[in-house]
Scaffold this active site. Sequence first.
Site: not given
Ligand code: PLP
Length: 388
Positions: A187
Amino acid sequence: MTREDYLVFGAPQITDADVDEVVDCLRSRWLGTGPRVARFEEDFAAYKRVDSTRVAALNSCTAALHVSMIAAGLAPGDEVITTALTFCATVNAIIHSGATPVLADIDPGTMNIDPSSIENAITDKTRAIVPVHFAGRPCDMTAICDIANRYNLRIIEDCAHAIESEYHGSKIGTFGDFGCFSFYVTKNVATGEGGMVVAKDVDAIQRIKVLSLHGMSKDAWHRFSDTGYKHYLVTEAGFKYNMMDIQAALGIHQLSRIEENWARRQQIWSRYQAAFEALPLVLPAAPEPGTRHAYHLYTILIESQDFGMSRDDFVAAMHNHNIGTGVHYLSIAEHPYYQQTFGWHPGDYPNAASIGRRTASLPLSPALSDDDVTDVIEAVLDVYSRGF
Ligand SMILES: Cc1ncc(COP(=O)(O)O)c(C=O)c1O
């Protein structure tokens, strides 16, 4: 020519400042939730132009979505509308909150949830909308907020791609009742694993802090600080979702470079746009007027008939050139669990299905050198001219 080392998709930029802060954190022997998490929360709140009482750092965006949905009061029987083109975590968080996910199709140009499709999916059980600002492009928040107001729905924004995004002068993540951010490795701010909630309501953040640490009324920082031992009381059955100081050590310095890195990704994005202009690919649309794109993902669409190969063959050919790419995403209704549980079919969300079968993401990390970007461009041109 194929580059010698493999270009890993989404590898983060890690500087000496990041490494030194993590080492300092380790040397301080305060590894858990503590002063660095508090500072990261303050810095993030300042970046989002909200008071620090309105944010909570957690260990992932998935956790942020989950506890936001609980704090939003969602319960079994409630329906929550989200996009058919997202990461599975968005939908899983709805399921784990006890509510039932309902998909809406996307606008094929922006790849964001289509407000008219949201409206068509509303029933008398609908309680919330979860828009996802796909690739860092803000959703149509005017239309979405208007729908939410008319039907009295909560909004939980999935801002995993959208830390830097803005919509008509306001920061993304501040439109809804909750905005949820990700600091996963790939990210725009990377803490390894990590997340943040921004809430409209200070009381909701208090509840989220309790929910994210076992439901205990006081967090570990207060229990073990030098102010002396304090009993904690469990006020509800919570989760283990708190962020650690080691993660925040990375976040503090990543966040301080956020604008610099945004500008670097914008440069890489522009190089790609210019380099691929003449190829038979669909390139990302320009950001909508009045919005700021976070440039999290650079996604191209590959149509077999035009490009001479399928998306999967393209991804394999790039791999053979030692370039890692990503797919964001196969549409949600392609996955067997959701098909079996909810009876969804990809064809019911034709825009999401079509994009999901044609899309590929090229490397866009600020850690890429100019030569790395040249390698990506040359690999795409070579794959096109030689075929699979
Ligand atoms: C659109 C979206 N929502 C939620 C997430 C979940 O994030 P995390 O990996 O920090 O839980 C991601 C992660 O790739 C994502 O791309």
